[in-house]
Design an enzyme around this catalytic site. Structure first.
Site, short mmCIF file in Angstrom:
data_model
loop_
_atom_site.label_atom_id
_atom_site.label_comp_id
_atom_site.label_asym_id
_atom_site.label_seq_id
_atom_site.Cartn_x
_atom_site.Cartn_y
_atom_site.Cartn_z
N ASP A 128 7.41 3.44 3.34
CA ASP A 128 6.49 3.01 2.41
C ASP A 128 4.97 3.44 2.69
O ASP A 128 4.53 2.96 3.67
CB ASP A 128 6.45 1.56 1.88
CG ASP A 128 7.74 0.97 1.43
OD1 ASP A 128 8.66 1.70 0.79
OD2 ASP A 128 8.44 0.13 1.87
N VAL A 129 4.56 4.32 1.72
CA VAL A 129 3.20 4.98 2.26
C VAL A 129 2.03 4.83 1.21
O VAL A 129 2.38 4.77 0.07
CB VAL A 129 3.48 6.21 2.61
CG1 VAL A 129 4.39 6.58 3.70
CG2 VAL A 129 3.63 7.25 1.43
#
Length: 254
Positions: A130-131
């Site tokens: 998750d960025v």
């Protein structure tokens, strides 16, 4: 022959199906078991299910709910949320799940990728990154529903995960989550340059045109979406939907 995969992504909180915007303000949108039954009828390629409470609250995976979902499903299932050990992963596979998605636990202990892959097969071990975009350029991996920065570069970690035996990477844009304005193509391009593993992208789909744009550029890829497959129309009425066979064929043809 390998083909692109179009994948509904479901978020579970407190046993209910929810949808978020940039990982915030979860909105209840229905019963996950009912959603699985509908997706069965629509013959989806694969289904991803993420328990967004498990890691944040330090909970064990909800084995009872996982088993109920697996028993209802007639499609390949990927489950993520709260998996921290090889034993937990094995138990979940025993319930009928085909893929385990790992995030926080492998960021803290990357060797867990290898340990689980050795036990159940690398093709079943999925690493989720998750960025968020960084203020002055680049990207950073976040955990705990986008609340906790790790300082980890997603592209470097994707390469490491590949070397450690992961079978697939899911790259999820927190900035685009639920916004429905298209995928972060720059993020997808960069991650694709770094790894040869199967790649699934998530975050931003607002239309089937957005899905087609990714497939046209990257061809054999998993394109996942949440809002696109649970909402319908400008007022976002809750309606489980998925492309028909004809629509899918048009999406994967140049």
């Amino acid at each position: 022959m390998l083909r692109p995969r179009i994948i509904p992504s479901l978020l579970i909180q407190d046993k209910g199906l929810v949808k978020t915007i940039q990982f915030k303000n979860p909105k209840y949108v229905g019963d996950p078991i009912n959603a699985v039954k509908i997706f069965n009828e629509k013959e989806v390629d694969e289904l991803s299910i993420f328990d967004i409470d498990a890691t944040t609250l330090g909970l064990e995976p909800n084995y009872s709910l996982i088993e109920r979902i697996a028993n209802q499903s007639r499609m390949p299932l990927c489950y993520g949320g709260g998996v921290k050990t090889v034993e937990q992963a094995q138990k979940i596979f025993g319930l009928g799940i085909e893929k385990i998605a790992l995030s926080s636990a492998v960021l803290q202990n990357p060797d867990l990728i290898t340990q689980i892959a050795n036990r159940v097969g690398g093709q079943s071990v999925i690493v989720v990154l998750d960025v968020k975009k960084k203020l002055f350029g680049g990207y950073e991996v976040y955990t705990h529903n986008g609340k906790k920065g790790t300082g980890i570069n997603p592209f470097d970690f994707a390469e490491k995960a590949q070397k450690l035996g992961a079978g697939e990477i899911i790259i999820n844009s927190i900035d685009q989550d639920g916004v429905m304005k298209g995928y972060d193509m720059n993020l997808i391009d960069k991650i694709r340059e770094k790894i040869s593993l199967p790649l699934t992208v998530l975050g931003g789909a607002g239309s089937l045109d957005d899905v087609k744009k990714v497939i046209d550029k990257h061809e054999i890829i998993g394109v996942a979406a949440g809002s696109l497959f649970v909402f319908k129309g400008v007022y976002k009425a809750v309606l489980i939907n998925y492309p028909t066979k004809l629509e899918k064929e048009s999406l994967i043809q140049k």
